[in-house]
Structure formats: C-alpha cells, structure tokens
Design an enzyme around this catalytic site. Structure first.
Site, PDB file in Angstrom:
ATOM      1  N   ASN A 164      -4.595  -3.275   0.609  1.00  0.00           N
ATOM      2  CA  ASN A 164      -3.626  -3.139   1.700  1.00  0.00           C
ATOM      3  C   ASN A 164      -4.175  -3.958   2.855  1.00  0.00           C
ATOM      4  O   ASN A 164      -5.052  -3.517   3.602  1.00  0.00           O
ATOM      5  CB  ASN A 164      -3.463  -1.671   2.081  1.00  0.00           C
ATOM      6  CG  ASN A 164      -2.417  -1.457   3.167  1.00  0.00           C
ATOM      7  OD1 ASN A 164      -1.945  -2.400   3.782  1.00  0.00           O
ATOM      8  ND2 ASN A 164      -2.064  -0.211   3.415  1.00  0.00           N
TER       9      ASN A 164
ATOM     10  N   ARG B 245      -0.036  -4.070  -1.385  1.00  0.00           N
ATOM     11  CA  ARG B 245       1.040  -3.489  -0.591  1.00  0.00           C
ATOM     12  C   ARG B 245       1.677  -4.623   0.217  1.00  0.00           C
ATOM     13  O   ARG B 245       1.011  -5.321   0.966  1.00  0.00           O
ATOM     14  CB  ARG B 245       0.489  -2.431   0.371  1.00  0.00           C
ATOM     15  CG  ARG B 245       1.587  -1.827   1.236  1.00  0.00           C
ATOM     16  CD  ARG B 245       1.028  -1.195   2.486  1.00  0.00           C
ATOM     17  NE  ARG B 245       2.100  -0.615   3.295  1.00  0.00           N
ATOM     18  CZ  ARG B 245       2.011  -0.421   4.595  1.00  0.00           C
ATOM     19  NH1 ARG B 245       0.929  -0.776   5.264  1.00  0.00           N
ATOM     20  NH2 ARG B 245       3.019   0.104   5.261  1.00  0.00           N
TER      21      ARG B 245
ATOM     22  N   HIS C  38       7.943   2.887   4.534  1.00  0.00           N
ATOM     23  CA  HIS C  38       7.173   4.006   3.966  1.00  0.00           C
ATOM     24  C   HIS C  38       7.652   4.357   2.553  1.00  0.00           C
ATOM     25  O   HIS C  38       7.431   5.467   2.074  1.00  0.00           O
ATOM     26  CB  HIS C  38       7.264   5.271   4.843  1.00  0.00           C
ATOM     27  CG  HIS C  38       6.642   5.137   6.196  1.00  0.00           C
ATOM     28  ND1 HIS C  38       7.154   5.787   7.312  1.00  0.00           N
ATOM     29  CD2 HIS C  38       5.568   4.442   6.625  1.00  0.00           C
ATOM     30  CE1 HIS C  38       6.410   5.497   8.366  1.00  0.00           C
ATOM     31  NE2 HIS C  38       5.451   4.680   7.970  1.00  0.00           N
TER      32      HIS C  38
ATOM     33  N   ARG D  34       6.179   4.579  18.957  1.00  0.00           N
ATOM     34  CA  ARG D  34       7.518   3.993  18.863  1.00  0.00           C
ATOM     35  C   ARG D  34       8.569   5.007  19.309  1.00  0.00           C
ATOM     36  O   ARG D  34       8.457   6.191  19.044  1.00  0.00           O
ATOM     37  CB  ARG D  34       7.824   3.553  17.429  1.00  0.00           C
ATOM     38  CG  ARG D  34       6.896   2.477  16.917  1.00  0.00           C
ATOM     39  CD  ARG D  34       7.267   2.075  15.495  1.00  0.00           C
ATOM     40  NE  ARG D  34       6.133   1.442  14.822  1.00  0.00           N
ATOM     41  CZ  ARG D  34       5.787   1.667  13.570  1.00  0.00           C
ATOM     42  NH1 ARG D  34       6.493   2.504  12.826  1.00  0.00           N
ATOM     43  NH2 ARG D  34       4.760   1.064  13.034  1.00  0.00           N
TER      44      ARG D  34
ATOM     45  N   GLU E  55      -0.602   6.698  -1.230  1.00  0.00           N
ATOM     46  CA  GLU E  55       0.080   5.424  -1.430  1.00  0.00           C
ATOM     47  C   GLU E  55      -0.708   4.493  -2.342  1.00  0.00           C
ATOM     48  O   GLU E  55      -0.127   3.760  -3.140  1.00  0.00           O
ATOM     49  CB  GLU E  55       0.337   4.769  -0.066  1.00  0.00           C
ATOM     50  CG  GLU E  55       1.347   5.546   0.772  1.00  0.00           C
ATOM     51  CD  GLU E  55       1.457   5.026   2.194  1.00  0.00           C
ATOM     52  OE1 GLU E  55       2.333   4.186   2.432  1.00  0.00           O
ATOM     53  OE2 GLU E  55       0.680   5.464   3.053  1.00  0.00           O
TER      54      GLU E  55
END
Length: 405
Positions: free
Chosen positions: A7, A94, A183, A242, A385
């Site tokens: 990743n 990823r 996600h 955010r 993940e």
C-alpha cells in the site's frame, strides 16, 4: 503462494507478506518519511508464533530505496522469511481509483498501467503514489505477478440511479463525473465476514467504516447498491479532517463573497474541517477527553458525527427495503463504544437495539452487541484490508492457473 501486499502512499509504504491460503501474515511493516531525513522502517516478523520488531532510521531518497530496504529485511539471515525475491509469487497493490475501467482485481499489464495513469486526475493524492509502488515493485520482484486491487471496484455494482449526479449528461459521458465510492476493500471484507457470520448469503447489511476517513455502504447479498463517498472521498459522513456532506452554495459563498481561492477551499474542506474543524482535534480519543472535561463544543461535534451516521442508516434501510445487520469497523468503529451507543440510540423503530454491557466488551474477533430481542444484528467486525487484497490476488491467480490446465 507467497503474496506481498503493498500500500504505497505519497511518503510511505505499508506492506504485509502472506503465505496463502494461510491468512496470518508472515511479516508486516511500515516505511515512513520517504524523501525526508531520518526515514523510519518498522518491520515485524512472526517466528514460531512470536513477534519480533525491527526498527531502523535511515535516509531513504525515494520509494525504490524504501522498497529495496524492505526486500533486504525479508532476506536477512536471522530474521528473513525468504532467500530470494524470486520466491514472491505475486505483489498485490492497493490502487485507490479504478474509475469505470476496473470493476474487479486485475493483473497489471502495460495497458492497465496506462489506464491507472489516466485516472490520476480523479485521485491526485493517491493514484500517482500507488502507480509508483507498482513501478518499483516491478524492478525488485521481477518474477512476481503484479496485481491491482481497486478501492472503487466493490462499488461498481451500484445502479445508475445511485451513482449518477443530476448534472448535464456530457459531464458524465465525456468527463466521468459520477459517484465512485471508496474504502471498497474494507467494505467488501467486512460484508463477506458478516454474511458468513449470519450464515445468510442474501442478507441486507449496512457497513460503517469509521476511521480518520469515514464511509458507509448499503450491501444486498454481498453487492454494494449505494455508498456515502462520491466522486472523491470528501462527501458523506463527518470525518477526522473532512467536512462530509456540504451544501455547494457554501463553496460559492466562500469564493465569491469571502475571497477564498479554490485551492484554499479545497485545503479547508479536506484538511481543516470535520471533527478537527469543529473541535481542534481529529482523534476521537482527544475529543472524548474534551467531552469528559465539560467541553460543550466537543459534545456537539460528537453528536453531529453520530447524527449524520444515523441519517444514512435510515436512508440505506429504505433503499435496501429491509435490514438484517449493521456493521461497525475500522479504528473508531471497532474501538469507540460510546459512538456506537450514541448512533444506535432511539432506533427501535428499525429494530436496532444495543446491549450496553456487550458493547463495552473488547475482543479481537467478530462480536455481536445487540440485545437478544433486537430484530437487527449490530456487529463489530475488525477490518483487514491487506488480507482482503491477498485473498483477492490468490483467488484471481488460482482461477487463472486452473483455467490454463
């Protein structure tokens, strides 16, 4: 099959090595501060079920230098888990944005790389770094199959009425402006875990990924039919930094009336808003500490955070036309019992009732925190993940090997 999961971020590389189909990693690690002085590599290796941690501080000028150091660690005599880079059968990458081009895990070819480059504008902070990780891995693990796993792929099953925006047609057909969702690797992993736990492949579930970034997905029989993030990762839930959903008129007002530049607005909404903008903190632990000290503003922000999630649960229960389970995952979702309690309060009408005692118990695996008489299961499912990426790579390569026989 040795599958190395990478990743790659703008200044970091997270990695794990799996010997599939075993789902326990042989080693894991993180390379930080790439391109800066005093770069840090934290490498964990599991020998005879014991974890050994190696930490090194050195100057890594770029991602290639970082991944080369990782390759050396993988082969070091005392702690090594392989003897040669050729022992790595596949490298799973990823990749954040796959656009409409990629709806599934894909072996990386020259053409795939070109398509990923075309999507740079849709994910300027992530796709270039992901692409760089691919380029570097190709040089080091020359015998391995390079495989891309896209964050957006899981959401490609959304119907058009869910992913389209009510803007002129050509902005979608020519410019690709639509909701993509993110996600996806996490949502897919916890959704599949939930279906297995419920022993019901047709279950209707809502997955709630709460970390620094937050998103939700409505999942019917394992397929995503709606998700809270859209064209980019800014929309939907309130997040660490955010804003989440915002009336676009606010942006016009900030630019036209308050004198902000578009770059300033983008920075403000992505990096200085959300819980950080409301409280000064992006970490929920700091916010909970402020609440305990009597900070009314922190309490309001916490309530707002939960309220937005509650609204999405109601909306997704409607589009699913039923609900079998809601699933909390990721850092905040797995560890903050208070936010789960607040979200699930006063939702009896939907059949959601939480057991406070069960909610406060910590454990590593899947756990059920609803009351015994609740119609809807409330689950905490730890996400993984990297394992999901490894499993998707293993499945793809095994299928191709079988087909070739």
């Amino acid at each position: 099959m040795n599958i190395f999961v990478v990743n790659s971020g703008s200044s970091s590389i997270k990695y794990q090595l799996f010997k599939m189909p075993n789902d326990n990693p042989i080693c894991t690690g993180l390379v930080e501060r790439i391109g800066l002085e005093n770069s840090i590599i934290t490498h964990k290796v599991y020998i005879n079920s014991e974890e050994k941690v190696i930490k090194r501080v050195l100057d890594l000028v770029d991602h290639e230098a970082g991944l080369n150091e990782v390759a050396h660690l993988l082969m070091e005599p005392e702690i090594g888990v392989i003897q040669d880079p050729a022992e790595i059968n596949a490298v799973g990458h990823r990749v954040v944005h796959g656009g409409e081009s990629f709806a599934s895990t894909t072996i990386i070819t020259k053409e795939v790389k070109e398509e990923i480059k075309k999507l740079f504008s849709l994910a300027p902070l992530h796709n270039p770094a992901n692409y760089l990780g691919i380029e570097v891995a190709e040089k080091i693990f020359t015998k391995a199959k390079q495989v891309a796993v896209f964050d957006t792929a899981f959401h490609q099953t959304m119907p058009e009425k869910a992913f389209r925006y009510a803007i002129p047609q050509n902005l979608y057909t020519e410019m690709g402006i639509r909701a993509y969702g993110f996600h996806g690797t996490s949502h897919k992993y916890v959704a599949q875990q939930t279906l297995q736990y419920l022993n019901n492949k047709n279950a209707k579930i809502i997955t709630i990924h709460l970390g620094n970034g937050c998103s939700m997905a409505a999942v019917d029989s394992g397929k995503c039919i709606d998700t809270s993030m859209g064209f980019g990762p800014l929309s939907g839930l309130v997040m660490g930094t955010r804003s989440g959903d915002l009336d676009p008129s606010v942006i016009f007002h900030m630019v036209n009336q308050l004198g902000y530049s578009l770059d300033q607005v983008s920075t403000l909404l992505n990096k200085h808003s959300g819980m950080h903008g409301l409280t000064g903190f992006s970490d929920m632990r700091d916010i909970l500490k402020s609440i305990a000290e009597g900070d009314k503003n922190a309490k309001m922000a916490y309530d707002l955070y939960a309220y937005r999630i509650k609204k999405y649960i109601g909306a997704y229960a409607a589009v699913l036309n039923g609900l079998d389970a809601i699933v909390f995952t990721a850092g905040v979702g797995e560890n903050d019992s208070n936010i789960r309690q607040l979200i699930c309060a006063d939702m009896d009408f939907l059949g959601i009732k939480i057991n406070e005692e069960k909610n406060n118990i910590r454990s590593k695996g899947i756990r059920e925190i609803n009351t015994d008489d609740a119609r809807v299961k409330v689950l905490v499912v730890p996400t993984n993940e990297e394992l999901e990426i490894a499993e998707q790579c293993f499945e793809l390569l095994t299928e191709k090997a079988t087909a070739a026989v």
